[in-house]
Scaffold this active site. Structure first.
Site, mmCIF file in Angstrom:
data_model
loop_
_atom_site.group_PDB
_atom_site.id
_atom_site.type_symbol
_atom_site.label_atom_id
_atom_site.label_comp_id
_atom_site.label_asym_id
_atom_site.label_seq_id
_atom_site.Cartn_x
_atom_site.Cartn_y
_atom_site.Cartn_z
ATOM 1 N N CYS A 104 26.928 35.392 58.234
ATOM 2 C CA CYS A 104 25.661 35.780 58.866
ATOM 3 C C CYS A 104 25.667 37.294 58.868
ATOM 4 C CB CYS A 104 25.559 35.249 60.294
ATOM 5 S SG CYS A 104 24.061 35.838 61.135
ATOM 6 N N CYS A 107 24.226 38.919 62.178
ATOM 7 C CA CYS A 107 24.837 38.779 63.497
ATOM 8 C C CYS A 107 25.957 37.748 63.454
ATOM 9 C CB CYS A 107 23.786 38.424 64.550
ATOM 10 S SG CYS A 107 24.422 38.432 66.224
ATOM 11 N N SER A 108 25.680 36.534 63.915
ATOM 12 C CA SER A 108 26.771 35.586 64.149
ATOM 13 C C SER A 108 26.332 34.132 64.013
ATOM 14 C CB SER A 108 27.314 35.810 65.560
ATOM 15 O OG SER A 108 26.255 35.706 66.499
ATOM 16 N N CYS A 109 25.213 33.870 63.319
ATOM 17 C CA CYS A 109 24.745 32.490 63.195
ATOM 18 C C CYS A 109 25.831 31.627 62.545
ATOM 19 C CB CYS A 109 23.462 32.438 62.362
ATOM 20 S SG CYS A 109 22.066 33.133 63.252
#
Lengths: 198, 103
Positions: A104, A107-109
């Site tokens: 991702c 971010c952090s998906c």
């Protein structure tokens, strides 16, 4: 609770978090029991063992595998895994010719119902910046060297679609049960930065 | 919107250094920040896109030099003050009180 909490002064960040939580509790926006339950769920109950069960089922059941690759969300839900951050799942299959890896960049998906919460490296700048331009070099840092002929596909997750890798079943595992196969499957193999080994 | 968070393809961030046998959380405070997100969002205090945008509005040095759950904490504090759920003054006063009590 950490016993050290009473043996040293709190750090600035610990003070900020306690201040925030205590004010939100007083204003009725946070119920500490609900917070505790969520922490327990994601620390102890939801994690990559879920995804490993999905992978092992796909390895032993060709019809399940076909459903998993065609309709990921529904097939994963068949095994009881669904919910937040996994509402729209796409499963991509690693083969001898194609290697898939997830990131991702923004971010952090990450697919929470099958893999749990992401590790720090997945959320950090070095991995997010580099895996999209230099995937083979990044995979080498995880100890995975792919043949030149293998096509590498990098999937950049979004807040809507979450990917999961279906790793290759290792050779020589024909005699293993579904549970024994699941025990071989690692988080990193389902992100695509490693392979499953016997 | 382009910003520091749009990291794909940028250079110079160093090696990846995966942590072997990494725990789900590294600190107690990280657990509290994580566990508060859903309950507070469920009250309508903010939504996920606003939360993410609050992180994306961080300046580059703070974004790159703070940890993931510090980003979340920053988003909580920023949005709840902007929306009037909390005031900056009551946050500061509560921090000072906690610092004194736990010194």
């Amino acid at each position: 609770m950490a016993s050290s909490a009473h043996t040293r002064p709190l750090s600035d960040i610990e003070i900020r978090v306690k201040a925030l939580e205590s004010l939100l509790v007083e204003k009725g926006l946070v119920d500490q029991a609900a917070v505790d339950a969520l922490i327990d769920k994601y620390e102890h109950k939801v994690g990559p063992r879920n995804g490993a069960k999905v992978v092992a089922r796909a390895w032993v059941d060709p019809e399940y595998k076909a459903r998993l690759l065609a309709h990921g969300t529904e097939a994963i839900e068949e095994l009881g895994f669904s919910g937040m951050q996994g509402e729209d799942m796409v499963v991509v299959e690693n083969t001898a010719d194609v290697h898939n890896v997830l990131v991702c960049t923004l971010c952090s998906c990450y697919p929470w119902p099958t893999l749990g919460l992401p590790p720090v490296w997945y959320k950090s700048a070095p991995y997010r910046s580099r895996v999209v331009i230099e995937p083979r070099g990044v995979l080498k840092e995880f100890g995975l060297e792919l043949p030149e002929a293998t096509e590498v596909r990098v999937w950049d997750s979004t807040s809507e679609v979450r990917y999961m890798v279906l790793p290759e079943r290792p050779a020589g595992t024909e005699h293993l049960s579904e549970d024994e196969l699941a025990a071989l499957v690692t988080r990193d193999a389902m992100i695509g930065v490693t392979k499953v080994s016997k | 919107m382009n910003g520091v968070h749009d990291l794909g393809g940028s250079d110079g961030h160093g090696p990846i250094n995966p942590e072997p046998n990494e725990p789900v959380f590294h600190e107690e405070w990280e657990k509290r920040v994580f566990g508060m997100f859903l309950p507070v969002a469920a009250t309508g205090a903010f939504n996920l896109d606003e939360f993410r945008h609050a992180i994306e509005r961080m300046g580059a040095p703070s974004y790159l030099n703070t940890s993931y759950y510090e980003h979340w904490l920053h988003a909580f504090e920023t949005l709840l003050v902007e929306k009037g759920t909390l005031s900056a003054e009551e946050l500061a006063a509560r921090r000072a009180q906690i610092a004194q009590e736990t010194h």
